[in-house]
Design a protein around this motif. Structure first.
Motif, PDB file in Angstrom:
ATOM      1  N   GLY A   1      12.149  21.400 -66.774  1.00  0.00           N
ATOM      2  CA  GLY A   1      12.292  22.530 -67.691  1.00  0.00           C
ATOM      3  C   GLY A   1      12.521  22.083 -69.113  1.00  0.00           C
ATOM      4  O   GLY A   1      12.366  20.901 -69.449  1.00  0.00           O
ATOM      5  N   ILE A   2      12.883  23.066 -69.952  1.00  0.00           N
ATOM      6  CA  ILE A   2      13.156  22.763 -71.361  1.00  0.00           C
ATOM      7  C   ILE A   2      14.426  23.482 -71.799  1.00  0.00           C
ATOM      8  O   ILE A   2      14.814  24.485 -71.217  1.00  0.00           O
ATOM      9  N   GLU A   3      15.051  22.921 -72.811  1.00  0.00           N
ATOM     10  CA  GLU A   3      16.139  23.613 -73.507  1.00  0.00           C
ATOM     11  C   GLU A   3      15.558  24.173 -74.797  1.00  0.00           C
ATOM     12  O   GLU A   3      14.800  23.493 -75.490  1.00  0.00           O
TER      13      GLU A   3
ATOM     14  N   THR B   1      10.606  25.016 -65.549  1.00  0.00           N
ATOM     15  CA  THR B   1       9.172  24.968 -65.252  1.00  0.00           C
ATOM     16  C   THR B   1       8.847  23.608 -64.651  1.00  0.00           C
ATOM     17  O   THR B   1       9.581  22.640 -64.870  1.00  0.00           O
ATOM     18  N   LYS B   2       7.752  23.550 -63.897  1.00  0.00           N
ATOM     19  CA  LYS B   2       7.321  22.262 -63.351  1.00  0.00           C
ATOM     20  C   LYS B   2       6.131  21.699 -64.116  1.00  0.00           C
ATOM     21  O   LYS B   2       5.745  20.554 -63.940  1.00  0.00           O
TER      22      LYS B   2
ATOM     23  N   ASN C   1       5.522  13.290 -64.218  1.00  0.00           N
ATOM     24  CA  ASN C   1       4.824  14.361 -63.503  1.00  0.00           C
ATOM     25  C   ASN C   1       5.082  15.708 -64.168  1.00  0.00           C
ATOM     26  O   ASN C   1       6.223  16.077 -64.428  1.00  0.00           O
ATOM     27  N   GLY C   2       4.019  16.440 -64.408  1.00  0.00           N
ATOM     28  CA  GLY C   2       4.167  17.778 -64.971  1.00  0.00           C
ATOM     29  C   GLY C   2       4.260  17.808 -66.480  1.00  0.00           C
ATOM     30  O   GLY C   2       4.433  18.867 -67.066  1.00  0.00           O
ATOM     31  N   LEU C   3       4.145  16.649 -67.125  1.00  0.00           N
ATOM     32  CA  LEU C   3       4.174  16.623 -68.595  1.00  0.00           C
ATOM     33  C   LEU C   3       2.780  16.273 -69.117  1.00  0.00           C
ATOM     34  O   LEU C   3       2.208  15.246 -68.743  1.00  0.00           O
ATOM     35  N   TYR C   4       2.244  17.158 -69.941  1.00  0.00           N
ATOM     36  CA  TYR C   4       0.881  16.996 -70.445  1.00  0.00           C
ATOM     37  C   TYR C   4       0.899  17.063 -71.965  1.00  0.00           C
ATOM     38  O   TYR C   4       1.655  17.844 -72.544  1.00  0.00           O
TER      39      TYR C   4
END
Lengths: 117, 420
Positions: free
Chosen positions: B224-226, B234-235, B360-363
């Motif tokens: 997720g994010i802050e 989120t994934k 994983n999950g970071l684009y």
């Protein structure tokens, strides 16, 4: 656009200088032993900091000598100029206040140098 | 779910004129962020909006948020010179940019939003023998890639754009030009608004005035994010923050092969139609077109150092204006009205990065440098594919971060049409 205080010639317009990018990137000691990823890291990956950045400059249209500069890239304010070969100076208290490094007013159009004057 | 947006048409225009245009519904909602999304796009510029739009449209992922620190289209999307073309040298780039150009051609219809796409042609002018050889090489490369391109000699250049100075006695005489007739311009704000409206209609939450302050990663997976509006889970996290990509990468403990620099543009006072095409010159660094309002839109170069100040050096503007005035002496007494800068993220090979990362999950979708506007729809299309399938689309497969390790760089410095 800003002025740079060349240690050899004094204060001149930035247009006289060329930026050599991030300073203090050490050339690998054993190049043949490096993996492709390590090479990519050395050649291409950069911190590209928003805030206090240590970088190299060359007075290319002047004395043509190299030196290091500490500059706040979110205001273009130059904090310190020091010689090539010197270790990076400690800079305290000037770090950007928000994560993305925006200065207090606007998106960098007023530097602290301006405010002092 | 909100009411489905009403279609814009001549009838809705007449109907709303009867109530003095006071009853148009907002083009998109302003929701508060939910606790969790299937995917989050950071950055509400053109590329971020198209990414969310095509995630919803092509891949059926509609539980998406776009997190924008300022307002949508307020960064480089609203600061560029709106030039659209696909006459790139290398096969990889040609495929990427021509895919985008094809999407431009149907965009207004698809979005039910007039983006004022105008295929007025883009002319790249040659001034030296080297330019002639280089541009002819590109002309042939384009034709091999099935991209329309023509070579014009000096006489034909003058015929196509009569106000250009073709005197042989200037410092850099016009020796010829390539012309891509399908190329042109569009209204940049309308592109952002149109895609925002389209994405919103499919359920995408556009969250403005919300800054991402940290990226949460656990065991090599994005969780997720802050943000300044709280924590969101989120994934799948797509970062499309242009000049600030390195700032986002730092939150994930990464570095990118990018340098962020100011790029400037300026517009003149509005005048009657005088130039009905886009003229670009690499050697003398000038590009100029005329907006529908009548302003000359002029693009300058980048400054040679990292800066996030959104303002560049006057010497850069001076060089560009000198070049424009040599090529178009009749502009010499025009007044410039506005002048601004944007922060562009430049890759060492002047090609973009549309890529997965080792997390994983970071684009990341970044590195478009000085020419990202033309790719807006295509960039979102392939990035949405990358996020949805965790695999690059065949078009963006050459544009991964890994190319900097493998050495398969796509060197578009020369073919970027102007030297930055």
């Amino acid at each position: 656009m800003f002025l740079i205080n060349c240690p050899y010639c004094g204060e001149r317009d930035q247009a006289e200088f060329s930026c050599g990018g991030e300073a203090h990137i050490t050339r690998p000691k054993n190049p043949p032993e490096l993996t492709d990823d390590q090479w990519a890291d050395y050649l291409f990956m950069r911190k590209n900091i928003k805030g206090i950045q240590f970088e190299r400059w060359n007075h290319s249209n002047g004395c043509r000598r190299w030196f290091n500069v500490v500059r706040n890239t979110s205001t273009d304010e130059i904090i310190k100029v020091y010689n090539i070969g010197e270790s990076p100076p400690n800079i305290n208290g000037n770090n950007p206040s928000t994560p993305s490094g925006e200065p207090i007013i606007g998106s960098g159009n007023i530097s602290t140098t301006f405010e002092k004057k | 779910m909100h009411k489905k947006p009403k279609k814009y048409s001549v009838f809705s225009l007449i109907k709303n004129s009867l109530t003095y245009h006071e009853n148009w519904q907002p083009a998109w909602r302003s929701p508060e962020p939910k606790k969790e999304y299937d995917a989050i796009i950071v950055g509400g510029g053109g590329h971020g909006l198209t990414t969310a739009y095509y995630l919803a449209k092509n891949h059926g992922i509609t539980n998406i948020a776009i997190i924008e620190k300022g307002w949508i289209g307020g960064g480089n999307t609203g600061r560029n010179t709106t030039i659209i073309r696909s006459n790139y040298l290398w096969d990889q780039s040609a495929a990427l940019y021509d895919h985008a150009l094809k999407l431009w051609e149907g965009m207004s219809q698809e979005l039910n939003y007039n983006v004022m796409f105008s295929q007025r042609g883009v002319m790249n002018v040659a001034h030296t023998l080297h330019d002639v050889r280089e541009l002819k090489r590109r002309w042939h490369a384009n034709r091999l890639n099935n991209i329309d391109c023509e070579w014009l000699n000096t006489h034909q250049v003058k015929k196509f754009c009569p106000i250009i100075n073709t005197s042989p006695n200037i410092r850099y005489p016009v020796l010829g030009a390539t012309l891509q007739r399908r190329a042109g311009t569009a209204r940049h704000d309308a592109v952002a608004w149109g895609y925002a409206r389209g994405a919103d209609a499919m359920g995408v939450d556009i969250i403005q005035n919300c800054e991402v302050t940290d990226i949460k990663i656990s065991n090599g997976n994005v969780t997720g994010i802050e943000t300044t509006k709280g924590s969101i889970n989120t994934k799948k996290l797509g970062i499309v923050t242009a000049g600030h990509s390195s700032v986002m990468a730092k939150m994930a403990g990464m570095r990118l092969p990018l340098e962020s620099r100011p790029l400037q543009a300026l517009v003149s006072e509005p005048v009657k139609p005088i130039i009905d095409t886009v003229v670009m010159s690499n050697t003398i660094h000038a590009y100029v077109s005329q907006s529908d309002k009548g302003e000359l839109v002029i693009g300058a170069g980048t400054d040679g150092y990292t800066s996030y100040t959104q303002r560049g050096g006057f010497n850069i503007v001076e060089d560009t204006i000198a070049a424009v005035v040599e090529l178009f002496p009749l502009f010499s007494r025009m007044k410039m009205l506005r002048h601004w800068g944007g922060i562009v993220d430049i890759c060492p090979d002047a090609s973009p990065i549309v890529s997965k990362t080792h997390i994983n999950g970071l684009y990341f979708n970044c590195g478009w440098g000085t020419g990202g506007f033309k790719a807006t729809p295509g960039s979102g299309w392939v990035f949405a594919h990358t996020i949805a399938n965790d695999e690059p689309h065949i078009i963006n497969a050459p544009f991964t971060i890994n190319r900097f390790s493998s050495g398969e760089l796509v060197d578009e410095h020369g073919a970027a049409a102007v030297a930055h």
